[in-house]
Design a protein around this motif. Sequence first.
Motif, PDB file in Angstrom:
ATOM      1  N   MET A   1       0.823  -1.192   0.000  1.00 12.93           N
ATOM      2  CA  MET A   1       0.000   0.000   0.000  1.00 12.93           C
ATOM      3  C   MET A   1       0.866   1.254   0.000  1.00 12.93           C
ATOM      4  O   MET A   1       0.606   2.175  -0.763  1.00 12.93           O
ATOM      5  CB  MET A   1      -0.897   0.035   1.241  1.00 12.93           C
ATOM      6  N   ALA A   2       1.864   1.292   0.871  1.00 11.42           N
ATOM      7  CA  ALA A   2       2.711   2.481   0.977  1.00 11.42           C
ATOM      8  C   ALA A   2       3.437   2.746  -0.342  1.00 11.42           C
ATOM      9  O   ALA A   2       3.552   3.902  -0.764  1.00 11.42           O
ATOM     10  CB  ALA A   2       3.708   2.326   2.116  1.00 11.42           C
ATOM     11  N   ALA A   3       3.899   1.698  -0.990  1.00 10.52           N
ATOM     12  CA  ALA A   3       4.593   1.875  -2.273  1.00 10.52           C
ATOM     13  C   ALA A   3       3.637   2.433  -3.326  1.00 10.52           C
ATOM     14  O   ALA A   3       4.004   3.334  -4.096  1.00 10.52           O
ATOM     15  CB  ALA A   3       5.189   0.550  -2.728  1.00 10.52           C
ATOM     16  N   LEU A   4       2.415   1.933  -3.364  1.00  9.99           N
ATOM     17  CA  LEU A   4       1.425   2.445  -4.322  1.00  9.99           C
ATOM     18  C   LEU A   4       1.097   3.910  -4.046  1.00  9.99           C
ATOM     19  O   LEU A   4       0.974   4.723  -4.973  1.00  9.99           O
ATOM     20  CB  LEU A   4       0.145   1.612  -4.266  1.00  9.99           C
ATOM     21  N   ILE A   5       0.960   4.255  -2.786  1.00 10.49           N
ATOM     22  CA  ILE A   5       0.674   5.646  -2.415  1.00 10.49           C
ATOM     23  C   ILE A   5       1.828   6.543  -2.845  1.00 10.49           C
ATOM     24  O   ILE A   5       1.623   7.608  -3.437  1.00 10.49           O
ATOM     25  CB  ILE A   5       0.410   5.749  -0.895  1.00 10.49           C
ATOM     26  N   TYR A   6       3.046   6.092  -2.582  1.00  7.64           N
ATOM     27  CA  TYR A   6       4.220   6.892  -2.933  1.00  7.64           C
ATOM     28  C   TYR A   6       4.322   7.084  -4.448  1.00  7.64           C
ATOM     29  O   TYR A   6       4.559   8.189  -4.929  1.00  7.64           O
ATOM     30  CB  TYR A   6       5.474   6.219  -2.378  1.00  7.64           C
ATOM     31  N   VAL A   7       4.127   6.018  -5.196  1.00  8.46           N
ATOM     32  CA  VAL A   7       4.179   6.113  -6.662  1.00  8.46           C
ATOM     33  C   VAL A   7       3.105   7.058  -7.171  1.00  8.46           C
ATOM     34  O   VAL A   7       3.333   7.856  -8.091  1.00  8.46           O
ATOM     35  CB  VAL A   7       4.047   4.704  -7.298  1.00  8.46           C
ATOM     36  N   ASN A   8       1.920   7.031  -6.568  1.00  5.84           N
ATOM     37  CA  ASN A   8       0.825   7.903  -7.010  1.00  5.84           C
ATOM     38  C   ASN A   8       1.167   9.380  -6.832  1.00  5.84           C
ATOM     39  O   ASN A   8       0.712  10.218  -7.611  1.00  5.84           O
ATOM     40  CB  ASN A   8      -0.462   7.564  -6.263  1.00  5.84           C
ATOM     41  N   PHE A   9       1.967   9.730  -5.822  1.00  4.72           N
ATOM     42  CA  PHE A   9       2.346  11.124  -5.618  1.00  4.72           C
ATOM     43  C   PHE A   9       3.079  11.679  -6.837  1.00  4.72           C
ATOM     44  O   PHE A   9       2.969  12.856  -7.148  1.00  4.72           O
ATOM     45  CB  PHE A   9       3.237  11.280  -4.380  1.00  4.72           C
ATOM     46  N   PHE A  10       3.829  10.826  -7.513  1.00  2.00           N
ATOM     47  CA  PHE A  10       4.574  11.274  -8.685  1.00  2.00           C
ATOM     48  C   PHE A  10       3.815  11.018  -9.981  1.00  2.00           C
ATOM     49  O   PHE A  10       3.834  11.840 -10.885  1.00  2.00           O
ATOM     50  CB  PHE A  10       5.941  10.583  -8.729  1.00  2.00           C
ATOM     51  N   SER A  11       3.139   9.877 -10.066  1.00  3.30           N
ATOM     52  CA  SER A  11       2.519   9.481 -11.334  1.00  3.30           C
ATOM     53  C   SER A  11       1.194  10.188 -11.622  1.00  3.30           C
ATOM     54  O   SER A  11       0.756  10.186 -12.767  1.00  3.30           O
ATOM     55  CB  SER A  11       2.297   7.966 -11.348  1.00  3.30           C
ATOM     56  N   HIS A  12       0.572  10.804 -10.623  1.00  2.00           N
ATOM     57  CA  HIS A  12      -0.740  11.409 -10.884  1.00  2.00           C
ATOM     58  C   HIS A  12      -0.656  12.612 -11.823  1.00  2.00           C
ATOM     59  O   HIS A  12      -1.681  13.097 -12.291  1.00  2.00           O
ATOM     60  CB  HIS A  12      -1.440  11.784  -9.563  1.00  2.00           C
ATOM     61  N   HIS A  13       0.546  13.059 -12.154  1.00  2.00           N
ATOM     62  CA  HIS A  13       0.700  14.166 -13.103  1.00  2.00           C
ATOM     63  C   HIS A  13       0.485  13.707 -14.546  1.00  2.00           C
ATOM     64  O   HIS A  13       0.120  14.509 -15.386  1.00  2.00           O
ATOM     65  CB  HIS A  13       2.080  14.807 -12.954  1.00  2.00           C
ATOM     66  N   TRP A  14       0.720  12.427 -14.825  1.00  2.00           N
ATOM     67  CA  TRP A  14       0.519  11.919 -16.181  1.00  2.00           C
ATOM     68  C   TRP A  14      -0.359  10.677 -16.250  1.00  2.00           C
ATOM     69  O   TRP A  14      -0.725  10.228 -17.321  1.00  2.00           O
ATOM     70  CB  TRP A  14       1.861  11.686 -16.888  1.00  2.00           C
ATOM     71  N   LEU A  15      -0.712  10.131 -15.122  1.00  2.00           N
ATOM     72  CA  LEU A  15      -1.648   9.007 -15.035  1.00  2.00           C
ATOM     73  C   LEU A  15      -2.840   9.448 -14.190  1.00  2.00           C
ATOM     74  O   LEU A  15      -2.755  10.430 -13.457  1.00  2.00           O
ATOM     75  CB  LEU A  15      -0.980   7.796 -14.380  1.00  2.00           C
ATOM     76  N   PRO A  16      -3.940   8.711 -14.254  1.00  2.00           N
ATOM     77  CA  PRO A  16      -5.079   9.081 -13.397  1.00  2.00           C
ATOM     78  C   PRO A  16      -4.691   9.072 -11.919  1.00  2.00           C
ATOM     79  O   PRO A  16      -3.926   8.217 -11.471  1.00  2.00           O
ATOM     80  CB  PRO A  16      -6.119   7.993 -13.699  1.00  2.00           C
ATOM     81  N   ASP A  17      -5.219  10.038 -11.180  1.00  2.00           N
ATOM     82  CA  ASP A  17      -4.952  10.145  -9.749  1.00  2.00           C
ATOM     83  C   ASP A  17      -5.763   9.087  -9.019  1.00  2.00           C
ATOM     84  O   ASP A  17      -6.989   9.057  -9.103  1.00  2.00           O
ATOM     85  CB  ASP A  17      -5.327  11.541  -9.254  1.00  2.00           C
TER      86      ASP A  17
END
Length: 117
Positions: A1-17
């Motif tokens: 879960m923590a890894a997914l949350i961390y990746v989302n902080f960066f990826s939400h700029h070009w992938l769905p949040d």
Amino acid sequence: MAALIYVNFFSHHWLPDARWALAGLLALATAGTCVGYTVQAIRRRMPLLVSFALIGFFLWVAENMATYFGGWRYPYQLHGWRPVGLDKLGAWYLLISVTFVLAAIGRTRPTDPAPKS
């Protein structure tokens, strides 16, 4: 879960949040989990999600204070201060869960029990 949350902080700029989905999964994963803390030698418990929400709220308040007093400014604050958006509460909430995981991984020895008065 923590890894997914961390990746989302960066990826939400070009992938769905995925912030809301991750928050829901975090709630399911931690349901019934409590943290213990000591205040004046009295041991207390609090639901983990409540602690994440409280920490996130106070970080959001601190962020508003820092931008108000000029510690930094977001682009929308360049022509006059405006409060930091409520959406940042959710970001802080999720970031705190990552911090808890990193602290648990980095812990090398059990903490000492609170001293008795």
